[in-house]
Enzyme design. Structure first.
Site, mmCIF file in Angstrom:
data_model
loop_
_atom_site.group_PDB
_atom_site.id
_atom_site.type_symbol
_atom_site.label_atom_id
_atom_site.label_comp_id
_atom_site.label_asym_id
_atom_site.label_seq_id
_atom_site.Cartn_x
_atom_site.Cartn_y
_atom_site.Cartn_z
ATOM 1 N N CYS A 134 -0.026 54.734 66.020
ATOM 2 C CA CYS A 134 -0.951 54.926 64.900
ATOM 3 C C CYS A 134 -1.073 56.409 64.534
ATOM 4 O O CYS A 134 -1.437 57.237 65.359
ATOM 5 C CB CYS A 134 -2.308 54.353 65.254
ATOM 6 N N ASN A 199 6.040 52.102 63.511
ATOM 7 C CA ASN A 199 4.662 52.072 63.052
ATOM 8 C C ASN A 199 4.625 52.806 61.712
ATOM 9 O O ASN A 199 5.664 53.177 61.175
ATOM 10 C CB ASN A 199 3.728 52.731 64.077
ATOM 11 N N THR A 200 3.463 53.029 61.185
ATOM 12 C CA THR A 200 3.396 53.614 59.839
ATOM 13 C C THR A 200 3.774 55.091 59.835
ATOM 14 O O THR A 200 3.671 55.783 60.835
ATOM 15 C CB THR A 200 1.991 53.462 59.242
ATOM 16 N N CYS A 344 22.948 50.212 26.771
ATOM 17 C CA CYS A 344 21.786 51.079 27.030
ATOM 18 C C CYS A 344 22.208 52.532 27.229
ATOM 19 O O CYS A 344 21.414 53.450 27.082
ATOM 20 C CB CYS A 344 21.012 50.590 28.238
ATOM 21 N N CYS A 347 24.328 54.563 32.028
ATOM 22 C CA CYS A 347 25.419 55.013 32.900
ATOM 23 C C CYS A 347 25.950 56.343 32.398
ATOM 24 O O CYS A 347 26.223 57.260 33.171
ATOM 25 C CB CYS A 347 26.533 53.971 32.955
ATOM 26 N N CYS A 377 36.168 60.421 37.508
ATOM 27 C CA CYS A 377 35.294 59.598 38.336
ATOM 28 C C CYS A 377 35.584 59.853 39.808
ATOM 29 O O CYS A 377 36.707 59.700 40.267
ATOM 30 C CB CYS A 377 35.495 58.127 37.992
ATOM 31 N N CYS A 380 31.259 57.849 42.953
ATOM 32 C CA CYS A 380 29.999 58.072 43.668
ATOM 33 C C CYS A 380 29.098 56.850 43.644
ATOM 34 O O CYS A 380 28.211 56.707 44.461
ATOM 35 C CB CYS A 380 29.273 59.276 43.080
ATOM 36 N N CYS A 387 22.987 50.874 36.089
ATOM 37 C CA CYS A 387 23.262 49.843 35.084
ATOM 38 C C CYS A 387 22.304 48.664 35.264
ATOM 39 O O CYS A 387 22.203 48.108 36.352
ATOM 40 C CB CYS A 387 24.704 49.357 35.187
#
Ligand SMILES: Cc1cc2nc3c(=O)[nH]c(=O)nc-3n(C[C@H](O)[C@H](O)[C@H](O)COP(=O)(O)OP(=O)(O)OC[C@H]3O[C@@H](n4cnc5c(N)ncnc54)[C@H](O)[C@@H]3O)c2cc1C
Ligand SMILES: Cc1cc2nc3c(=O)[nH]c(=O)nc-3n(C[C@H](O)[C@H](O)[C@H](O)COP(=O)(O)O)c2cc1C
Ligand code: SF4
Ligand code: SF4
Ligand code: SF4
Lengths: 446, 440
Positions: A134, A199-200, A344, A347, A377, A380, A387
């Site tokens: 904790c 744990n956190t 869109c 890319c 290219c 990577c 996309c």
């Protein structure tokens, strides 16, 4: 149907799905309900000298339209008197004798440790989890992660526990440390039968920017907390793998951190966990998610021909290697499936501004389907990750597949770059536009 | 029984004309804005006549900067709130949204736009500084979307602006024409009042500019004049019986309905003549006013209608019936409308041809003619050197909004023969820039 049962360091469980020590395991009522819903085991909310909590206690991280991709809490261990918890454990074990109940514990002195172990074992617990994890509230008092961060102390307390424990001991590790293997090895050295992690993670989820107070706000003030939920999975998975691969650890692992669906479970198993534990996903959706975990794991095992969970554990570990053993000759390049593209152009801008200027826009502005400039290219992956259309950009292998040469081998051969302007630099021959090509014509003139 | 009961009160009226684009809640706005992909060189922006930076304003909503989001919108389009509700987004921004390509519901851009701007209107958030007075005065004729947009931009640039408006209220066809289920008059007037408070332009109501004398006065007192006069009344069809009682032009019918609301007179059996968006609106409105049957009659075939498909769908969804290839020959009746005589048509080489012997009569007690609006030729012919095209629209320089008389600029329905609010808003703003250049 494949057999989902597991034996975790001597603890028999009907399936690998355990509830992590946290609010969902606060009471007998909740644990009974969980077992009834299909959970295999439960690690009880950490017991010790009961505490007093503040309100509010949680802060959430939302991403766009998704709530709670991460959760931060400033809660402490149980606030219930020990005898109430013991009574509940007894009751649960009466109804569910074959479902392991693990007592999570956090106390201070050797006497306290040895006393509480007797109490919880008498109540019927099947194992002990030592909460050395904790990261808030308790560590300031020398418990929790204050122990987890000091391998020597961790080892000593584990040894105290082992002196009296009659059930298997699990040490729960904190991720708030540089090398997770050190406390893991200390747990082993102290005689622990298993480890659980993570744990956190010490965190601060955000700030109320109108009132200048971080979240969660407690009467105008705040404090750092512990981070969990889907966002932490990658960190946890890596730590699980680190422990699973370390010969100095060598004890079973219960994997924890961001587990929400069957796929997460499979990943944890493949990287060396025997059981998994869940907290945030249950806090978000309730115990019912175990149906999806169960169905998904069973189907996966059927599809892959696994008869038992054992067969899967650590199956991906042989394929994890230090970077210098990866094949430098392997080459993939992005390929766009024109029919799927929705135009869109994400890319394009990702590669253009954030990678290697290897995507060009369509000359026909209306069409908006970009194309890959193959020579540029570097493979990577970035474009395929941004996309928004499934399977629209794939990474296609372009090398012969016949040659393997790693950094390690090149080092031995003496063929790695060694001087500032070494011709063997990876980027040599890669086309990069002139700096001033970034500017519009009218800004180019000095 | 028809779907809609005759509205008896204003509340009934609003119920029958329930908003089809209701205001978003914060949760809905967050979820919807979260879906936007933030496309590069986004196609939605290109499809917007005012080129609002849509991905930016949506991202601002998602990141909790509502005021910044509204500013992004207003910087491109002063009618941001109204446009969010009344734009035919299906064929503009939303029609271009990349999600359409995957058959996924496009981003609800219009309602997000309304959500952001509404917040600024309600909080009277001022987004723009006005430049110091530049000593120049511009007169604007018509307080419609074109005129008001022009006024806002001119004020921002430091001009003194007087708008002369024939009617007693601002915003032109947005309150006298746009269907009540798209936006309420109260919401329209609220945005205009917000703009007026921010930009401080004067509107002179009940001040039609009609005569040579009126024009001469403006000419002498102002450095430039912007014509945002829109169109005129409904054109006649030129058939017998158009003067009968209860035969009314669509624009007049709609204007009357927008003002009288539940007190609007409506027939039991209504025939709407026309195939444009105004015809669709009038038919929907007649049905929502409680007409028992509404028939939409068009001379040509369904696919030749000028109306957008979604406007026809909307009209159909409230129970109106489409009748195609039916040309009206005569409106029948003695003093009152009693029916319409039609003939069947065939379209040959794009021309309507009447099939001999195919006449039929459809009885009705009201006819709404949605057969287009006239241009304001009478007024325009009084202005020196202003050239009109063959449809009576004012010819302008598309870059500057300047007419063939250099002192006069124009925009909106008066130059395009009747498009949308967003086109008028774009034109008004552009003409202000043109005026600024002209008066430098
Ligand atoms: C029935 C109908 C429904 C419509 N629905 C939509 C819709 O849903 N969405 C959409 O985007 N568009 C819609 N439109 C179109 C839209 O309303 C117009 O394109 C837009 O209002 C045009 O703006 P404007 O400023 O050019 O002209 P107008 O809005 O017509 O404004 C012109 C103004 O000038 C005034 N004026 C005219 N002559 C004079 C004069 N001589 N002196 C002083 N003042 C004068 C008028 O009173 C009026 O206020 C609709 C149109 C109609 C007819
Ligand atoms: C509110 C809250 C309280 C927690 N309390 C305890 C605890 O008492 N003992 C413990 O070992 N871990 C505690 N944890 C940590 C969880 O058991 C678990 O290790 C962590 O949340 C990561 O798993 P997850 O991503 O599935 O939530 C707590 C977590 C949360 C969110
Ligand atoms: S894989 Fe990387 S370098 Fe290649 S096109 Fe995609 S983003 Fe550019
Ligand atoms: S990111 Fe995918 S969908 Fe978008 S333009 Fe590139 S290939 Fe097309
Ligand atoms: S096209 Fe659609 S997804 Fe892309 S930026 Fe515009 S609204 Fe967003």
């Amino acid at each position: 149907m494949p057999d989902l049962s597991v034996n975790f360091a001597g603890i028999q469980s009907p399936n690998p799905f355990w509830l992590a020590s946290a609010p969902p395991t606060n009471s007998g009522y909740q644990v009974m309900k969980a077992f009834d819903a299909g959970w295999g085991g439960a690690v009880w909310k950490t017991m010790g000298i009961p505490i007093v909590n503040v309100s509010s206690r949680y802060g959430g991280v939302n991403y766009k339209d998704k709530r709670l991709v991460g959760l931060n809490n400033i809660e402490l261990i149980t606030d219930r008197p020990l005898k109430d918890n013991l009574r509940d454990i007894e009751e649960v074990k009466k109804y569910f004798p074959n479902h392991p109940v693990i007592a999570s514990l956090m106390v201070d002195s050797r006497d306290e440790w040895q006393q509480i172990i007797k109490d919880v074992e008498n109540a019927g617990s099947d194992g002990l989890e030592l909460n050395f994890g904790c990261p808030h509230g308790m560590c300031e008092r020398g418990m929790g992660s204050a122990v987890g961060q000091e391998p020597k102390i961790l080892e000593r307390i584990t040894a105290w526990v082992k002196e009296v424990a009659t059930t298997p001991v699990i040490v729960k590790l904190t991720p708030n440390i540089t090398d997770i293997r050190e406390p893991a090895r200390a747990a082993r050295a102290g005689g622990s039968d298993a480890i659980s992690l993570i744990n956190t993670i010490q965190s601060l989820v955000g700030v109320d920017i109108d009132n200048f107070v971080p979240y969660p706000v407690v009467d105008g003030l705040s404090t750092n907390g512990g981070y969990c939920g889907p966002a932490i999975k990658p960190i946890a998975l890596n730590m699980v793998k680190e422990c699973a691969m370390d010969p100095g650890v060598g004890i079973p692992i219960s994997g924890i951190g961001g587990i929400e669906n069957w796929r997460d479970v499979v990943e944890y198993l493949l990287l060396g966990s025997t059981t998994i534990q869940v907290c945030t996903a249950v806090m978000h959706y309730g115990f019912g998610i175990v149906r999806e975990l169960t169905a998904g794991l069973e189907q996966y095992m059927l599809d892959k021909g696994f008869n038992s969970v054992d067969q899967m554990i650590g199956k991906a570990l042989p394929n994890v290697k230090p970077w210098e053993h990866l094949n430098l000759e392997y080459q993939v390049k992005a390929q766009i499936e024109d029919e799927l593209c929705i135009g869109c152009q994400l890319c394009y801008i990702a590669c253009e501004d954030g990678a290697h200027q290897a995507i060009r826009l369509n000359e026909n502005n209306e069409l908006r389907i970009p194309s890959i400039i193959e020579e540029n290219c570097v493979g990577c992956n970035l474009c395929s990750l941004v996309c928004p259309v499934d399977n629209c950009i794939s990474m296609v292998r372009t090398d012969s597949g016949k040659k393997i040469e790693t950094w390690h081998q090149r080092t031995e051969k003496g063929s790695i770059p060694t001087t500032w302007n070494d011709k063997r630099a990876g980027g040599v021959g890669h086309w990069i536009p002139e700096p001033k090509d970034a500017l519009k014509q009218d800004k180019k003139e000095l | 029984m028809p779907e809609f009961r005759r509205p008896k009160s204003e509340a009934d009226f609003h119920k029958n004309f329930e908003q089809i684009k209701p205001l978003m809640s914060k949760t809905e706005a967050n979820q919807e804005s979260g879906r936007c992909l933030f496309c590069y060189d986004a196609p939605c922006v290109k499809a917007c006549p005012t080129s609002i930076d849509i991905p930016l304003f949506i991202r601002q909503i998602n990141n909790g900067n509502l005021s910044g989001s509204a500013k992004t919108i207003y910087a491109a389009n002063y009618f941001g709130r109204i446009c969010g509700n009344v734009c035919p987004t299906e064929v503009l921004c939303e029609g271009a949204c990349v999600f359409e390509k995957q058959n996924i519901r496009p981003i609800d851009i219009g309602r997000l736009q309304t959500y952001a701007t509404y917040n600024s209107i309600r909080n009277n958030k001022k987004h723009f500084e006005l430049a110091a007075d530049n000593g120049k005065k511009v007169a604007i004729i018509g307080a419609g979307p074109a005129g008001i947009s022009c006024a806002c931009e001119l004020r921002k640039l430091g001009f003194t602006v007087d708008i002369f408006e024939a009617k007693s209220q601002p915003s032109g066809l947005t309150i006298y024409g746009v269907a009540p289920y798209k936006i309420t008059n109260e919401d329209v007037l609220e945005e205009v009042a917000y703009l007026q408070e921010q930009f401080q332009f004067k509107i002179h109501y009940n001040s039609a500019i009609q005569s040579k004398k009126d024009l001469a006065r403006l000419d002498s007192e102002y450095d430039a004049i912007f014509l945002g006069i829109g169109l005129g009344s409904t054109s006649g069809i030129g058939i017998k019986g158009e003067n009968l009682d209860n035969c009314i032009g669509a624009v007049e019918f709609i204007e009357n309905m927008k003002m009288e609301k539940h007190d609007t007179k409506i027939g039991k059996n209504v025939i709407v003549l026309g195939g444009g968006n105004t015809a669709m609106d009038a038919a929907s409105e007649a049905a929502r006013l409680g007409a028992e049957t509404v028939m939409l009659c068009y001379r040509r075939s369904k696919i030749e209608m000028r109306a957008y498909w979604f406007e026809y769908d909307l009209a159909k969804s409230v129970g109106t019936r489409g009748v195609f290839n039916a040309a009206p020959l005569e409106i029948i009746g003695t003093s009152h409308v009693e029916g319409v005589k039609f003939a069947q048509t065939e379209i040959i080489d794009g021309k309507v041809k009447i099939l001999p012997g195919s006449e039929f009569i459809k009885p009705c007690d009201m006819v709404i003619k949605a057969t287009g609006q006239e241009t304001q030729v009478n007024l325009l012919n009084q202005i020196d050197k202003i050239k009109l095209d063959k449809n009576g629209c004012i010819s302008i320089n598309l870059e500057t909004g300047q007419t063939t008389n250099p002192k006069y600029f124009a925009g909106g329905d008066a130059i395009n023969g009747g498009k949308e609010v967003v086109n008028a808003a774009a034109d008004g703003k552009k003409a202000a820039t043109g005026i600024n250049q002209f008066l430098q």
